[in-house]
Design a protein around this motif. Structure first.
Motif, mmCIF file in Angstrom:
data_model
loop_
_atom_site.group_PDB
_atom_site.id
_atom_site.type_symbol
_atom_site.label_atom_id
_atom_site.label_comp_id
_atom_site.label_asym_id
_atom_site.label_seq_id
_atom_site.Cartn_x
_atom_site.Cartn_y
_atom_site.Cartn_z
ATOM 1 N N ASN A 119 -15.650 -15.195 81.596
ATOM 2 C CA ASN A 119 -16.872 -15.722 80.992
ATOM 3 C C ASN A 119 -18.053 -14.811 81.285
ATOM 4 O OD1 ASN A 119 -15.455 -18.052 80.250
ATOM 5 N ND2 ASN A 119 -15.783 -18.918 82.302
ATOM 6 N N PHE A 120 -18.972 -14.712 80.319
ATOM 7 C CA PHE A 120 -20.224 -14.012 80.607
ATOM 8 C C PHE A 120 -21.149 -14.980 81.341
ATOM 9 C CE2 PHE A 120 -18.776 -11.142 77.281
ATOM 10 C CZ PHE A 120 -19.106 -9.918 77.868
ATOM 11 N N VAL A 121 -21.676 -14.565 82.468
ATOM 12 C CA VAL A 121 -22.549 -15.451 83.244
ATOM 13 C C VAL A 121 -23.898 -14.778 83.498
ATOM 14 C CG1 VAL A 121 -20.864 -16.890 84.448
ATOM 15 C CG2 VAL A 121 -21.373 -14.605 85.311
ATOM 16 N N GLN A 122 -24.902 -15.630 83.658
ATOM 17 C CA GLN A 122 -26.238 -15.151 84.014
ATOM 18 C C GLN A 122 -26.361 -15.173 85.537
ATOM 19 O OE1 GLN A 122 -28.681 -14.213 82.022
ATOM 20 N NE2 GLN A 122 -28.287 -15.099 79.999
ATOM 21 N N PRO A 123 -27.090 -14.235 86.079
ATOM 22 C CA PRO A 123 -27.314 -14.303 87.521
ATOM 23 C C PRO A 123 -28.362 -15.375 87.834
ATOM 24 C CG PRO A 123 -28.520 -12.440 86.591
ATOM 25 C CD PRO A 123 -27.751 -13.076 85.462
ATOM 26 N N ASN A 124 -28.010 -16.340 88.637
ATOM 27 C CA ASN A 124 -28.994 -17.317 89.086
ATOM 28 C C ASN A 124 -28.452 -18.031 90.314
ATOM 29 O OD1 ASN A 124 -27.168 -19.303 88.118
ATOM 30 N ND2 ASN A 124 -28.117 -19.193 86.090
ATOM 31 N N PHE A 125 -29.243 -18.934 90.827
ATOM 32 C CA PHE A 125 -28.898 -19.611 92.060
ATOM 33 C C PHE A 125 -27.515 -20.260 91.981
ATOM 34 C CE2 PHE A 125 -29.035 -23.078 95.116
ATOM 35 C CZ PHE A 125 -29.466 -22.392 96.226
ATOM 36 N N ASP A 126 -27.233 -20.898 90.829
ATOM 37 C CA ASP A 126 -25.958 -21.626 90.704
ATOM 38 C C ASP A 126 -24.752 -20.681 90.677
ATOM 39 O OD1 ASP A 126 -27.311 -24.008 90.643
ATOM 40 O OD2 ASP A 126 -27.602 -23.904 88.457
ATOM 41 N N SER A 127 -24.899 -19.578 89.911
ATOM 42 C CA SER A 127 -23.731 -18.695 89.821
ATOM 43 C C SER A 127 -23.478 -17.969 91.150
ATOM 44 C CB SER A 127 -23.878 -17.701 88.665
ATOM 45 O OG SER A 127 -24.998 -16.879 88.842
ATOM 46 N N PHE A 128 -24.566 -17.704 91.904
ATOM 47 C CA PHE A 128 -24.373 -17.114 93.241
ATOM 48 C C PHE A 128 -23.719 -18.146 94.166
ATOM 49 C CE2 PHE A 128 -28.418 -14.340 92.637
ATOM 50 C CZ PHE A 128 -27.748 -13.565 91.719
ATOM 51 N N GLY A 129 -24.200 -19.402 94.041
ATOM 52 C CA GLY A 129 -23.665 -20.476 94.882
ATOM 53 C C GLY A 129 -22.173 -20.674 94.642
ATOM 54 N N ASP A 130 -21.772 -20.577 93.372
ATOM 55 C CA ASP A 130 -20.349 -20.726 93.046
ATOM 56 C C ASP A 130 -19.525 -19.631 93.716
ATOM 57 O OD1 ASP A 130 -20.959 -22.893 91.594
ATOM 58 O OD2 ASP A 130 -20.767 -21.938 89.622
ATOM 59 N N ALA A 131 -20.103 -18.415 93.720
ATOM 60 C CA ALA A 131 -19.390 -17.319 94.371
ATOM 61 C C ALA A 131 -19.305 -17.566 95.875
ATOM 62 C CB ALA A 131 -20.102 -15.998 94.097
ATOM 63 N N ALA A 132 -20.392 -18.092 96.435
ATOM 64 C CA ALA A 132 -20.443 -18.317 97.881
ATOM 65 C C ALA A 132 -19.401 -19.329 98.325
ATOM 66 C CB ALA A 132 -21.833 -18.789 98.281
ATOM 67 N N GLU A 133 -19.142 -20.335 97.478
ATOM 68 C CA GLU A 133 -18.221 -21.404 97.857
ATOM 69 C C GLU A 133 -16.825 -20.897 98.166
ATOM 70 O OE1 GLU A 133 -18.108 -24.646 95.049
ATOM 71 O OE2 GLU A 133 -20.174 -25.116 95.632
ATOM 72 N N SER A 134 -16.438 -19.839 97.474
ATOM 73 C CA SER A 134 -15.076 -19.352 97.667
ATOM 74 C C SER A 134 -14.941 -18.511 98.935
ATOM 75 C CB SER A 134 -14.667 -18.510 96.464
ATOM 76 O OG SER A 134 -15.410 -17.310 96.487
ATOM 77 N N GLY A 135 -16.053 -18.282 99.620
ATOM 78 C CA GLY A 135 -16.030 -17.381 100.767
ATOM 79 C C GLY A 135 -15.158 -17.904 101.902
ATOM 80 N N ASP A 136 -14.339 -17.013 102.454
ATOM 81 C CA ASP A 136 -13.454 -17.400 103.553
ATOM 82 C C ASP A 136 -14.007 -16.813 104.843
ATOM 83 O OD1 ASP A 136 -11.342 -18.097 105.172
ATOM 84 O OD2 ASP A 136 -10.150 -16.345 104.574
ATOM 85 N N PHE A 137 -14.987 -17.519 105.412
ATOM 86 C CA PHE A 137 -15.624 -17.013 106.627
ATOM 87 C C PHE A 137 -14.941 -17.609 107.841
ATOM 88 C CE2 PHE A 137 -18.966 -16.683 103.432
ATOM 89 C CZ PHE A 137 -19.412 -15.389 103.637
ATOM 90 N N ASP A 138 -14.381 -16.735 108.666
ATOM 91 C CA ASP A 138 -13.644 -17.210 109.830
ATOM 92 C C ASP A 138 -14.303 -16.647 111.085
ATOM 93 O OD1 ASP A 138 -11.926 -17.907 111.779
ATOM 94 O OD2 ASP A 138 -10.114 -17.050 110.829
ATOM 95 N N SER A 139 -14.719 -17.557 111.969
ATOM 96 C CA SER A 139 -15.438 -17.076 113.155
ATOM 97 C C SER A 139 -14.523 -16.250 114.055
ATOM 98 C CB SER A 139 -16.044 -18.249 113.927
ATOM 99 O OG SER A 139 -15.011 -19.091 114.379
ATOM 100 N N LYS A 140 -13.216 -16.437 113.929
ATOM 101 C CA LYS A 140 -12.296 -15.633 114.735
ATOM 102 C C LYS A 140 -12.290 -14.177 114.296
ATOM 103 C CE LYS A 140 -9.152 -19.279 116.078
ATOM 104 N NZ LYS A 140 -8.911 -20.199 114.938
ATOM 105 N N LYS A 141 -12.609 -13.977 113.002
ATOM 106 C CA LYS A 141 -12.683 -12.603 112.499
ATOM 107 C C LYS A 141 -14.132 -12.131 112.439
ATOM 108 C CE LYS A 141 -10.381 -13.287 108.660
ATOM 109 N NZ LYS A 141 -9.780 -12.957 107.366
ATOM 110 N N ASP A 142 -14.987 -12.741 113.214
ATOM 111 C CA ASP A 142 -16.419 -12.442 113.195
ATOM 112 C C ASP A 142 -16.992 -12.532 111.787
ATOM 113 O OD1 ASP A 142 -16.952 -11.574 116.097
ATOM 114 O OD2 ASP A 142 -15.262 -10.313 115.524
ATOM 115 N N PHE A 143 -16.464 -13.499 110.999
ATOM 116 C CA PHE A 143 -16.987 -13.826 109.666
ATOM 117 C C PHE A 143 -16.805 -12.710 108.640
ATOM 118 C CE2 PHE A 143 -19.470 -16.114 112.853
ATOM 119 C CZ PHE A 143 -19.212 -17.436 112.486
#
Lengths: 331, 337, 279
Positions: free
Chosen positions: B238-262
């Motif tokens: 999909n073509f997407v516009q850069p904005n708070f929501d589309s960045f937020g959607d990308a952020a949700e998929s983030g796999d941040f693990d404190s054992k790997k220092d994030f």
């Protein structure tokens, strides 16, 4: 004790030395002479210190790439951690060369005008203007270049060059690509404006040293003003002018700020003057605090060492030539 | 002469005593320019609220890593996450501070915000120097309705060691093999074309000044400087516009693990509406600098509590609450709170 | 006749070209100064001097930190560099006059004057920033002092050499030891010249940017702590002018205006002093 000095022989070193030897018996005097000696040896210490420290810091890079190979390698790749200085050295040499090509005729023209043509009424202001131009901090040149000169280059000068000289075979090579204003040509132009005053003011001083008698006898046999300049003043003062040019060359080699704004920082060797490039100084200014790997930082020190040696050798060679020429004249 | 000397000496001593006073309330940090707008805003508010000065110099992520490894600053900042092994070697802590998006920006007369559509292939082509003109057939086929000029493209990239470049090239190398082979990814790469600006600031400045140019910056720079941003095609097609929501959607998929220092990337995430080039920006601390670490962590604790509104205003995505808690636990576990 | 005409034409062309060169020299100066003036005056506000920077997007703010830092760094550079320069120059012109050592130091100083200032920045980074573990105002001041030393040293040497040797001998005749002669007679005779040399050296380093980038670094806050990073006008101009924000550009112009005006003023005072002395 000082009375022992025969007072009429003012410039005879040997006798002065005798005075000094007597003087050194005073303990405070000895102390003072040691302090002043220490202060002046500071300069020697600094030169050796800079060289030694730069050599030490770049040892990693010298060890990995080799001193000479580093200079001739055209590669600046932080990803693969391979570094070579060719592109930066190329940028330094091209900007310096173009700046000198533009600046020397103009500077000599100014010197001729001030010494031979201008009335006394004009001499003062123009001389002062040249001195002031030399005093303006280089960062002001850089800023002026970015905000004022670069747009003019993009809009008018570069397209015009491309349409005229760009079509000439061979020379045209220099004017290819999209005129961006942030490129080798703009940087060289700014640099040339910056070094004009150095060459001009030293050339003027050298011209002024030409004895009036010599000039007047040339005029007496019917020479025109230009002929006097070309055949009398210039040959007479060529060493002085040469000194001025070398000083400007030294300035141009090491100038950072005037070019940092308009060079575009791209490590590439291209034939076109319309492309972004990098000089040693700009590379250092941009990347020195940001080099993340040890070998990267060491390579930057290596660059600094190369620049230090370049300017040192150029200036020392010039000093040597001037010194030799002086001895020749004195003989 | 004696008078001159004594005045000289007095001025020297006076300034000496004066100038060494008042060093306590300053935290010195340097690094990524990507979060500079939000850090400087937070620092401004924090100084108002607590009187403590948070001096953040935007010199690029490479600089942030170099300076903290060299221990010349109290903390370093980088959007290029450092691998856990490297952290161990240099004796560093790492945690994320805020999330943002990298957007392509262009300067083409007549083209407005979010009108130009780009996909991975064209963006690669432009940055490889293969697509040289704005009226290239590939660009026209993506943008049939736009009037693209018959003009050369001025490509602008970063000249300094940059986390924004790391995120951008990580994306390009991930979606396009020719870019991966010819250029690779990293904080500073060997660009085949274009001019290099210093920092997000420098890229934004050059794009603003040069007609028919394209660059990539953190979104706050595009917004604050009214640069024209583009749409991008994401992994879901999909073509997407850069904005708070589309960045937020990308952020949700983030796999941040404190054992790997994030250590984590947020590029080319699979979400239907997520912006394809995003990343977190990280803070690096020297393990042995206990006092200044506490001061720095106090600042971020304050930010986690009071800084979300400011971040949103500048279109950064504050860390989700769960991640904030993970970071707090990381601080506690390492005894820096 | 034909040759005569050609010579005349050649003469006129050559004179015209050199007049053109002189005119262009003047017009560059007018162009640059006019540009700095126009952009700078408009942005010159009281707040520039009395408030600290604010983040981009917030109205107002100034560069108080940079003004204070610049003055502090320049002051300390002067305090470090001038004694070395003046004393070193004294050695060359007095105790070591005419010796080989003096010639070597003199030539090395001339070369040092032209050593790229950014190289000196990298050198100071290696000896004062990396080992101590932080950027500092001291490192910045030292870098500028290193640039100053050879400049002051050479002017001092020249100025002392201009003092007639007979003057010293008159003092020796009164039984004064050499150090007293130097301090009370020679320095006094050359005071204006040395002072001018110092002024011009200060003007030169006050506009330096490159050696400060890796030494005093920068600081967004007002700080007088020479042991930490400290702001300077020139480094701030570099940051602000390369940045994209319009109010940054305006402040950079205003700062450029202030620094250019200061440097030119110092230079003009120095030049007037010299010409006044040479009369």
């Amino acid at each position: 004790m000082a009375g022992a000095c025969p007072c009429h022989s003012i410039f005879l070193i040997a006798e002065r030395y005798e005075t000094l030897v007597i003087q050194k018996k005073n303990p405070i005097d000895l102390l003072f002479s040691v302090i002043t000696a220490g202060a002046s040896f500071m300069v020697i210490l600094l030169v050796i210190g800079i060289f030694a420290i730069l050599l030490k810091e770049s040892s990693l890079s010298i060890g990995k790439f080799g001193f000479i190979k580093f200079i001739v390698t055209n590669e600046w790749n932080p990803v693969t951690e391979l570094f070579g200085a060719a592109a930066s050295i190329y940028g330094t040499m091209v900007t310096t060369a173009i700046a000198l090509i533009i600046a020397i005729p103009i500077a000599i023209g100014i010197a001729v005008f001030v010494t031979e043509i201008a009335t006394d009424f004009l001499k003062g202001p123009i001389g002062a203007a040249i001195e002031l131009l030399a005093a303006i901090p280089s960062i002001i040149y850089g800023m002026w270049g970015l905000f004022t000169v670069a747009p003019i280059m993009t809009k008018y000068i570069e397209p015009a060059l491309q349409k005229s000289l760009g079509l000439v075979p061979l020379i045209g090579m220099l004017f290819q690509g999209t005129p961006m204003g942030i490129d080798l040509l703009t940087a060289s132009v700014i640099l040339s404006i910056m070094i004009i005053p150095f060459t001009a003011s030293i050339s003027r001083d050298a011209f002024n040293l030409t004895p009036a008698v010599v000039k007047e006898s040339a005029y007496a046999v019917g020479a025109t003003q230009w002929e006097v300049v070309r055949d009398v003043v210039l040959p007479y003062s060529k060493m002085g002018v040469f000194g001025g040019i070398v000083l400007s060359l030294g300035r141009a080699l090491g100038e950072t700020m005037a070019v940092a704004f308009v060079l575009g920082n791209n490590h590439q060797i291209t034939s076109s003057l319309f492309s972004a490039a990098a000089t040693i100084t700009v590379t250092l200014a941009n990347e020195f605090t940001e080099a993340d790997k040890d070998i990267y930082l060491s390579s930057l020190f290596h660059l600094a060492l190369v620049l230090f040696m370049m300017s040192f050798i150029v200036l020392a060679a010039a000093k040597f030539l001037l010194f030799k020429a002086e001895r020749k004249i004195n003989r | 002469m004696k008078n001159v000397l004594s005045i000289f000496l007095m001025v020297f001593l006076l300034t000496l005593t004066y100038s060494s006073a008042g060093a306590a309330d300053m935290i010195n940090g340097a690094g990524a320019s990507f979060p500079y707008p939000v850090y400087s805003s937070w620092a401004y508010d924090y100084h108002k609220a607590t009187g403590i000065k948070f001096n953040y110099q935007s010199i690029g992520s490479g600089g942030g890593q170099r300076q903290i490894v060299g221990r010349t600053v109290d903390f370093g900042a980088s959007d290029d996450p450092v691998k856990p092994e490297a952290l161990k070697k240099d004796n560093l802590f790492q945690f994320p501070a805020v999330i943002g998006g990298v957007v392509p920006v262009v300067n083409i007369s007549g083209i407005k915000d979010g009108e130009l559509k780009l996909d991975a292939e064209t963006l690669c082509g432009i940055y490889l120097g293969e697509i040289k003109k704005w009226n290239d057939a590939k660009l026209i086929s993506l943008n049939p309705k736009l009037k693209l000029p018959d003009a050369g493209i001025t490509v602008v990239q970063r000249s300094d060691g940059s986390g924004t470049t790391a995120i951008f090239t990580n994306y390009l190398a991930g979606v396009c093999t020719s870019f991966k082979n010819k250029v690779g990814e990293g904080k500073s790469v060997k660009w085949p074309a274009g001019i290099g600006g210093k920092g997000n600031e420098g890229v934004a400045n050059y794009v603003k000044k040069s007609p028919n140019s394209i660059g990539y910056v953190e979104f706050a720079y595009a917004k604050q400087n009214k640069l024209t941003y583009t749409q991008l095609k994401n992994k879901a097609g999909n073509f997407v516009q850069p904005n708070f929501d589309s960045f937020g959607d990308a952020a949700e998929s983030g796999d941040f693990d404190s054992k790997k220092d994030f250590y984590a990337w947020l590029n080319n995430t699979p979400g239907k509406t997520s912006w394809p080039i995003a990343g977190a920006t990280f803070i690096l601390l020297a393990k042995e600098k206990k006092d200044s670490n506490v001061k720095t962590v106090r600042f971020f604790e304050w930010v986690f509590k009071n800084g979300d509104a400011k971040a949103k205003e500048l279109v950064y995505v504050p860390l989700p609450k769960s991640l904030k808690d993970k970071v707090r636990a990381y601080w506690k576990a390492n005894g820096i709170q | 006749m034909n040759i005569e005409r050609r010579r005349k034409a050649e003469n006129i062309i050559a004179l015209f070209l050199s007049s053109l060169a002189a005119f262009s020299g003047i017009s560059w100066l007018v162009f640059i100064l006019g540009d700095v003036l126009i952009h700078g005056i408009g942005a010159l506000k009281l707040s520039l001097f009395i408030s600290d920077p604010v983040p981009p997007g917030v109205e107002g703010g100034g560069l108080r930190n940079a003004f204070a830092g610049q003055m502090l760094i320049t002051l300390f550079a002067t305090l470090i560099g001038v004694p070395f320069g003046v004393l070193g120059g004294t050695f060359l012109a007095e105790y070591a006059r005419g010796t080989r050592v003096a010639a070597v130091v003199s030539i090395l100083s001339d070369i040092m004057v032209s050593v790229p200032s950014i190289v000196i920045g990298t050198f100071i980074y290696a000896v004062l920033v990396k080992p101590l573990g932080h950027f500092s105002g001291w490192a910045g001041a030292t870098a500028l002092a290193v640039i100053m030393i050879p400049v002051v040293l050479r002017t001092t040497e020249d100025m002392l050499s201009l003092v007639p040797w007979t003057l010293r001998e008159a003092a020796f005749a009164l039984g004064a030891p050499y150090y007293k002669v130097i301090i009370q007679v020679v320095y006094r005779a050359a005071a204006t010249g040395i002072f001018t040399g110092i002024l011009l050296a200060v003007a030169r380093v006050a506009g330096e940017t490159a050696p400060l980038l890796f030494t005093s670094f920068n600081n967004a806050y007002f700080s007088l702590n020479m042991n930490g990073p400290i702001s300077s006008l020139t480094a701030t101009i570099f940051q602000y002018a390369m940045g994209p924000y319009d109010d940054w550009h305006a402040q950079a112009w205003a700062a450029s205006f202030v620094i250019t005006a200061t440097v030119l003023l110092i230079t003009i005072v120095g030049r007037i002093l010299i010409s006044w002395r040479l009369k």
